[in-house]
Design a protein around this motif. Structure first.
Motif, short mmCIF file in Angstrom:
data_model
loop_
_atom_site.label_atom_id
_atom_site.label_comp_id
_atom_site.label_asym_id
_atom_site.label_seq_id
_atom_site.Cartn_x
_atom_site.Cartn_y
_atom_site.Cartn_z
N THR A 35 -0.17 -0.16 0.25
CA THR A 35 1.26 0.48 0.31
C THR A 35 2.22 -0.74 -0.08
O THR A 35 3.48 -0.24 -0.17
N ARG A 94 -1.75 0.56 -5.97
CA ARG A 94 -0.81 0.93 -5.26
C ARG A 94 -0.61 2.15 -5.00
O ARG A 94 -0.55 3.01 -5.93
N TRP A 95 -0.51 2.86 -3.92
CA TRP A 95 -0.53 4.30 -3.52
C TRP A 95 0.84 5.01 -4.26
O TRP A 95 0.57 5.83 -4.93
N GLN A 96 1.90 4.31 -4.23
CA GLN A 96 3.08 4.83 -4.79
C GLN A 96 3.08 4.95 -6.18
O GLN A 96 3.83 5.70 -6.88
N VAL A 114 1.65 2.78 7.80
CA VAL A 114 1.21 3.22 6.73
C VAL A 114 1.04 4.76 6.66
O VAL A 114 1.58 5.41 5.57
N VAL A 118 3.33 7.02 3.68
CA VAL A 118 2.49 8.01 3.04
C VAL A 118 2.94 9.53 3.34
O VAL A 118 3.49 10.01 1.93
N ASP A 121 6.37 9.22 1.27
CA ASP A 121 6.02 9.37 -0.12
C ASP A 121 5.84 10.76 -0.67
O ASP A 121 6.27 11.24 -1.66
#
Length: 193
Positions: A35, A94-96, A114, A118, A121
């Motif tokens: 992240t 990257r998660w985003q 984190v 999440v 997001d």
């Protein structure tokens, strides 16, 4: 029922990749993400981390650090970690930037900040599918030994969730049973894609 799982940690890729590695070996459909804004790996001192962009191949990181100081990075576990990572996937993601397509049923995080990122997001995304996603935080210290323990606990929880006839109806019982069995507190939330 088969689920798609995501493992998410901060920027160093240790805890999420250890869980990804173990779940993949057990036949689970799993992905992993960070992240942060960059991938940060320990360097010669705390003020000198090795910083990489997401998408930098693990092999490139491995070769670079092996050239810099093979003894240091072998001793602190970074070279073995990168070797494990490159056996799982090409590069950190990257998660985003990568995980918004609604494809995950369960997302695991390994630290509260984190988990919060999440959830935030997911809440900030345009929710088209209205498909539920279960987000679980299992607090795991960021070292190689704890990452291995955390991966085994994650596997156990994934097996319990997949075995449930309806996770929505049994998640409270699954969480309570897990917490009693392993003496680990979990945080969880249900969000939507």
């Amino acid at each position: 029922m088969k689920f798609r799982f995501a493992m998410v940690c901060s920027s160093n890729q240790n805890r999420s990749m250890e869980a990804h590695f173990l779940l993949k070996r057990q036949g689970f459909d799993v992905s992993s993400y960070g992240t942060g804004t960059h991938v940060k790996l320990p360097g010669p001192s705390i003020r000198e981390p090795n910083v990489y962009d997401f998408g930098t191949p693990y092999k490139q990181m491995f070769d670079e650090l092996r050239r810099k100081d093979p003894e240091l990075y072998k001793r602190n576990g970074i070279l073995p970690m990168l070797k494990r990572n490159l056996s799982v996937k090409l590069a950190p993601q990257r998660w985003q930037d990568n995980a918004g397509d609604g494809s995950f049923d369960v997302v695991f995080t390994f630290e509260e900040k984190v988990f919060d990122m999440v959830i935030e997001d997911l809440h900030n995304r345009y929710q088209v599918l209205m498909k539920t996603v279960l987000v679980i935080n299992l607090e795991v210290k960021d070292n190689h030994e704890e990452a291995a323990v955390g991966a085994k606990l994650t596997l156990d929880l994934c097996q319990k969730i997949e075995a449930a006839e309806s996770w929505e109806e049994s998640i409270d019982d699954i969480i309570v049973g897990f917490e009693k069995q392993h003496r680990r507190k979990l945080m969880y939330s249900i969000s939507f894609y």
